[in-house]
Scaffold this active site. Sequence first.
Site, PDB file in Angstrom:
ATOM      1  N   CYS A  62      12.211  10.995   9.701  1.00  0.00           N
ATOM      2  CA  CYS A  62      11.918  10.431  11.016  1.00  0.00           C
ATOM      3  C   CYS A  62      13.110  10.521  11.963  1.00  0.00           C
ATOM      4  O   CYS A  62      12.934  10.557  13.179  1.00  0.00           O
ATOM      5  CB  CYS A  62      11.452   8.981  10.879  1.00  0.00           C
ATOM      6  SG  CYS A  62      12.617   7.927  10.001  1.00  0.00           S
ATOM      7  N   GLU A  74       7.107  15.564  17.481  1.00  0.00           N
ATOM      8  CA  GLU A  74       7.740  15.412  16.180  1.00  0.00           C
ATOM      9  C   GLU A  74       7.081  16.386  15.205  1.00  0.00           C
ATOM     10  O   GLU A  74       5.934  16.189  14.791  1.00  0.00           O
ATOM     11  CB  GLU A  74       7.612  13.980  15.674  1.00  0.00           C
ATOM     12  CG  GLU A  74       8.358  13.748  14.372  1.00  0.00           C
ATOM     13  CD  GLU A  74       8.266  12.309  13.890  1.00  0.00           C
ATOM     14  OE1 GLU A  74       9.245  11.830  13.299  1.00  0.00           O
ATOM     15  OE2 GLU A  74       7.220  11.671  14.119  1.00  0.00           O
ATOM     16  N   GLU A  99       8.423   0.858  11.983  1.00  0.00           N
ATOM     17  CA  GLU A  99       9.425   1.931  12.064  1.00  0.00           C
ATOM     18  C   GLU A  99       8.641   3.215  12.138  1.00  0.00           C
ATOM     19  O   GLU A  99       7.996   3.622  11.171  1.00  0.00           O
ATOM     20  CB  GLU A  99      10.358   1.888  10.850  1.00  0.00           C
ATOM     21  CG  GLU A  99      11.590   2.757  11.016  1.00  0.00           C
ATOM     22  CD  GLU A  99      11.402   4.153  10.445  1.00  0.00           C
ATOM     23  OE1 GLU A  99      11.184   5.082  11.268  1.00  0.00           O
ATOM     24  OE2 GLU A  99      11.458   4.325   9.227  1.00  0.00           O
ATOM     25  N   LYS A 116       0.852  -1.192   0.000  1.00  0.00           N
ATOM     26  CA  LYS A 116       0.000   0.000   0.000  1.00  0.00           C
ATOM     27  C   LYS A 116       0.882   1.234   0.000  1.00  0.00           C
ATOM     28  O   LYS A 116       1.723   1.412   0.870  1.00  0.00           O
ATOM     29  CB  LYS A 116      -0.932   0.042   1.200  1.00  0.00           C
ATOM     30  CG  LYS A 116      -1.907   1.231   1.168  1.00  0.00           C
ATOM     31  CD  LYS A 116      -2.264   1.689   2.564  1.00  0.00           C
ATOM     32  CE  LYS A 116      -2.813   3.089   2.632  1.00  0.00           C
ATOM     33  NZ  LYS A 116      -1.998   4.151   2.097  1.00  0.00           N
TER      34      LYS A 116
END
Length: 546
Positions: free
Chosen positions: A347, A444, A313, A237
């Site tokens: 990230c 974040e 992750e 996906k």
Amino acid sequence: MAARKLSSLLSVSSSAAAASLRTFGRFSGAGRSISRFSTSVATQEAINSTLKAEEPISPPIEIDHTQLLINGQFVDSASGKTFPTFDPRTGDVIAHVAEGDTEDVNGAVDAARKAFEQGPWPRMTAYERCRIILRCADLLEKHIEDVAALETWDNGKPYEQALNIELPMVIRTFRYYAGWADKIHGLTIPADGQFHVQTLHEPYGVTGLIIPWNFPLLLYSWKVAPSLACGNTIVLKTAEQTPLSALYVSKLFHEAGLPPGVLNVVSGYGATAGAALSSHMDVDKLSFTGSTVTGKIILGLAAKSNLKPVTLELGGKSPFIVCEDADVDKAVELAHNALFFNQGQCCVAGSRTFVHERVYDEFVEKAKARALKRIVGDPFKKGVEQGPQIDDAQFNKILKYIKSGIESGATLESGGVRHGSKGYYVQPTVFSDVQDDMLIAKDEIFGPVQSISKYKNLDEVIQRANATPFGLAAGVFTQNIDTANTLTRALKAGTVWVNCYDVFDATIPFGGFKMSGQGREKGIYGLTSFLQVKAVVTPLKNPAWL
């Protein structure tokens, strides 16, 4: 139209490409001491004025693949629905892509199951699987400029970055795991008694792979290459923001000889296609890269369905620690790249910059000066360091965090506003005097916002660096080997870079501690995510030896 026509705009040398291949972040050591009070945002406006005045460059590539890829064929979605994918430089629609949902996921899983249970892929010799993956790498290398142009157009990352850093790493990852295909084996184990004991390392079967929008093809390679090398079949996906490049490269895989049904691609939204894949009873393994919030949802769906194993992750809030013995010019450049690379949409971004009090003031001055020099503009333009953010949602989220930083009392050194009047560009933003309880220090942001904090000693910075639910990466800048050893062992992170940052290689494992994920990708550790271990025990009759 071939993307090679961009060569008139982008003339990057092969030596520069080679130097960029093994590392994202690079430092030049060329910073100058400029007072933070004598350099204004107007400097950045002057530097970028010519870029802002130009119309966006038309990408010289046609969009050929917007359908779903199921059982080796490009097909419309079962519902007939499509969704738009946007050019982040302008907000304009690039193309309308088939919108997959539960019915399409079911069809893709059925195709992958049939390919695994009845097809030739898991029954091929491992060497033949190796050769197909290698052929795809060769085809990708042949079409690298087209694919880089597509990645930049759909994502907004600088074309030079896509062409000279990311796509070579994708090709390297394909070739690395192709080489592993015929080297996967178990063990013969001595056991008490007259038994022959061996272990088999077997593919799971149907693997569900969900990739993010910030590095679409790089993460594609991290998941697809090891899964195929281990003999699995795949339902992939894509992120709804960036579906185009994965469809293109998956077409190349089939040109390379991949059997139908082995690699299926469903584009769609997380709440529909992503949820259907995560909860599917006939998917044997999931691998997801994305936010921690979404990772928790996926883990829950996997547990509530068939308890399929999941590799995650997830997010990060990585510390970058500048020690008192630092060469400040080099540290500034390294910390700058650690944060601003890929528009800050990374990230592992070094988003908490801890600087020792002895060099703090000098560091802040030079960090501001470096941010003001950063060239923001059309990512297809030569020399541009920073393109637009991925979409309006991310753009607005970043501006809200900047506003929060100002309101909470941090000192805005540079940036803080949008760049230009069109598209999703944000000026490189630097905050100093950042306290640990501020949102810009805790959350974040996933954008070009550098937060600089002051610390006094190692014990303090270790405690503060680890005081986060995340644990994806960390950076250490010091000339003292004892300091480096102390910090690398004390920091709770899956990767610690010392005097470098964003060094990625197909051989180096990657993953997080704490809420940054579970499991590892890349390297030999990445294979374990796509293999099951089976113990086989057989009695021995009158063995000559045990």
